[in-house]
Design a protein around this motif. Structure first.
Motif, short mmCIF file in Angstrom:
data_model
loop_
_atom_site.label_atom_id
_atom_site.label_comp_id
_atom_site.label_asym_id
_atom_site.label_seq_id
_atom_site.Cartn_x
_atom_site.Cartn_y
_atom_site.Cartn_z
N PRO A 45 11.60 64.75 59.94
CA PRO A 45 13.09 64.76 61.04
C PRO A 45 13.78 65.93 60.70
O PRO A 45 14.55 66.24 61.51
N LEU A 46 13.52 66.57 59.62
CA LEU A 46 14.64 67.71 59.07
C LEU A 46 13.60 68.47 58.31
O LEU A 46 12.74 68.48 57.68
N ASP A 47 13.87 69.80 58.61
CA ASP A 47 13.73 70.95 57.59
C ASP A 47 13.53 70.30 56.22
O ASP A 47 14.59 69.81 55.55
N ASN A 48 12.36 70.42 55.26
CA ASN A 48 12.63 70.10 53.86
C ASN A 48 11.66 70.74 53.17
O ASN A 48 10.79 71.76 53.37
N ALA A 55 16.19 75.44 46.06
CA ALA A 55 16.43 76.20 47.45
C ALA A 55 17.33 77.33 47.17
O ALA A 55 18.40 77.24 46.58
N VAL A 56 16.92 78.32 47.84
CA VAL A 56 17.66 79.68 47.99
C VAL A 56 17.50 80.41 49.26
O VAL A 56 17.01 79.93 50.32
N PRO A 90 25.49 83.31 49.45
CA PRO A 90 24.73 84.21 48.82
C PRO A 90 24.99 84.12 47.24
O PRO A 90 26.25 83.85 46.90
N GLY A 91 24.02 84.15 46.44
CA GLY A 91 24.04 84.27 45.24
C GLY A 91 23.79 82.82 44.42
O GLY A 91 24.05 82.67 43.22
N THR A 92 23.76 81.80 45.23
CA THR A 92 23.46 80.27 44.65
C THR A 92 22.15 79.74 45.14
O THR A 92 21.39 80.28 46.03
N ALA A 93 21.85 78.45 44.40
CA ALA A 93 20.98 77.95 44.39
C ALA A 93 21.10 76.55 44.52
O ALA A 93 21.96 76.19 43.60
N ILE A 94 20.00 75.85 44.97
CA ILE A 94 20.18 74.28 44.69
C ILE A 94 18.89 73.68 44.29
O ILE A 94 17.87 73.98 44.88
N ALA A 106 20.03 78.07 53.11
CA ALA A 106 18.76 78.13 52.14
C ALA A 106 17.67 78.43 53.45
O ALA A 106 17.72 77.75 54.51
N ASP A 107 16.74 79.19 53.09
CA ASP A 107 15.64 79.38 53.91
C ASP A 107 14.14 79.72 52.97
O ASP A 107 13.28 79.77 53.75
N ALA A 108 14.21 79.21 52.12
CA ALA A 108 13.00 79.30 50.98
C ALA A 108 13.18 78.40 49.75
O ALA A 108 14.31 78.32 49.55
N ILE A 109 11.96 78.04 49.31
CA ILE A 109 12.02 77.34 48.11
C ILE A 109 11.22 77.93 46.92
O ILE A 109 10.06 78.36 47.35
N VAL A 110 11.96 78.43 45.90
CA VAL A 110 11.20 78.87 44.66
C VAL A 110 10.83 77.74 43.79
O VAL A 110 11.48 76.93 43.22
#
Ligand code: AMP
Ligand code: MG
Length: 422
Positions: A45-48, A55-56, A90-94, A106-110
């Protein structure tokens, strides 16, 4: 005498696809969808996230490596089932868990393994910062909304057989009920004065009625519902009465009473009550078989109930069931794939078959070095039911030949696939 193919074609021409019914999805396993199923939602249902990690913005990782990490400020954490409380600047992550929605920005997961989280934990250092150890591209480890199933799309087509995977798709769409072609109710009648119920002691000259159980189990195995009528005796009255009871079903299967013996009166009853479409088939075991339709009146209308008369010998009954009753049941259920799964195997011994009929030899199929081999289960008498217990296939020895020689290739209908054949 007609061929197996001609007999099957004739039988199927008298058998109709049944009506649809609405049922809880778990009861529909093996049934055929009676309508197209569309999705009213996007899945997911959502981007995940498809990984546990951070998430960065991919851009923030550019140039990162083991020897020169990029440090980002951790502004929150999100688990599957929750919504992110913060956005990515910019410069943050979750910190994010598998299945959790992708935070805004966010557009990628490390993944954890590509961060210094583990070493930070060991050294009790600051977890409000995270070191990214590799450069990632946009979209890495992201599952996009609707990438599995898009809203309004056709998901499952009418005619699809429902397997565990289809039931799972229905469940993920939120459908608890499916519309499927209903299962046929198949009346099962054993005939013979020699038969005794299995819970009764044997008397002189009597045998237990085993066919009712093999036939009913075969009906269940292929998706039908057996309606057990018990034992009919070799008299016109007994058989007529029992057959009457069976007419509420979608099909009637009898065993025994179809050969040329004096007491073989199933065909007489049929000739009176209905119409016989075929009397013998060019096969063994199983030559004496009968098929026809029996008339009944329901709601003021005349209806026809297909009747399959299988031979009484236990092996013949099982083998003819596979050739004729199985496809008939599958057709009633709306299936289109009637053919029994068949392989090519090297026959390991000579099998003589010189009486002109097609032979279904009970065989044990094994697989060695990528090839299938078939050997006979031993004595092939049509009363020797233990030969079916040993067998996992029926090798087809063609009609109008001398038989097959060891080393020849034969077609084998598989009754089972055991682990060591995979
Ligand atoms: P029939 O086709 O009636 O001549 O039966 C052939 C043989 O099959 C009989 O002699 C029995 O030994 C056997 N048979 C018939 N019906 C059954 C049954 N329901 N269960 C086990 N064996 C049966
Ligand atoms: Mg009999």
């Amino acid at each position: 005498m007609i061929s197996v193919e001609e007999a099957l074609e004739k039988i199927l021409s008298y058998v109709e696809v049944l009506e649809p019914e609405d049922k809880p999805i778990l009861d529909c396993l093996g049934q055929v969808l009676a309508e197209d199923v569309y999705s009213t939602i996007d899945i997911p249902p959502l981007d995940n996230s498809s990984m546990d990690g951070y998430a960065v913005r991919a851009e923030d990782s550019y140039g990162a490596s083991q020897s020169s990490p990029k440090n980002l400020t951790v502004v929150g954490e999100v688990a599957a089932g929750s919504m992110p409380a913060a956005e990515i600047e910019p410069g943050t992550a979750i910190r994010i868990m598998t299945g959790a929605p992708l935070p805004e920005g966010a557009d990628a997961i490390v993944q954890f393994e590509d961060t210094d989280e583990a070493s930070r934990r060991l050294s009790h250092s600051d977890l409000s910062q995270i070191g990214i150890l590799r450069q990632v591209e946009k979209g890495l480890n992201v599952r996009y909304r609707g990438e599995d199933i898009a809203r309004d799309g056709l998901v499952l087509k009418q005619g699809k057989v429902l397997r565990p995977s289809e039931l799972g798709v229905l469940a993920s769409l939120g459908y608890s009920i499916a519309r499927v072609i209903r299962r046929p109710v198949v009346a099962v009648l054993a005939t013979g004065n020699e038969l005794i119920d299995i819970d009764q002691p044997l008397a002189a000259g009597k045998i237990h009625n085993s066919n009712t159980y093999t036939i009913s189990a075969q009906v269940l195995r292929y998706g039908g519902i057996p309606n057990i009528l018990g034992i009919g005796r070799d008299s016109l009255e007994s058989l007529s009465g029992k057959i009457e009871e069976g007419l509420s079903s979608d099909m009637l299967i009898t065993s025994g009473g179809v050969s040329l013996g004096d007491y073989d009166i199933v065909k007489d009853v049929l000739a009176k009550r209905g119409e016989i479409a075929l009397r013998t088939v060019c096969m063994k075991p199983g030559k004496p078989s009968a098929f026809g339709v029996i008339k009944k009146v329901e709601g003021g209308k005349e209806k026809m109930v297909p009747h399959l008369g299988l031979p009484g010998n236990p092996v013949s009954s099982m083998v003819t069931f596979e050739q004729f009753a199985r496809p008939a049941i599958l057709k009633m259920m709306g299936r289109e794939d009637f053919a029994k799964p068949t392989i090519q195997a090297v026959i390991e011994e000579d099998v003589i078959n010189d009486d002109g009929r097609r032979m279904y030899a009970r065989v044990i199929v094994t697989r060695r070095e990528g090839k299938y081999y078939a050997r006979a289960t031993g004595p092939q008498g049509s009363g020797i039911l233990s030969s079916m217990v040993k067998a996992n296939g029926l090798a087809i020895v063609p009609e109008n030949t001398e038989g097959v020689k060891a080393g020849d290739i034969v077609q084998v209908q598989m009754l089972d696939w055991s682990g060591d054949l995979m």
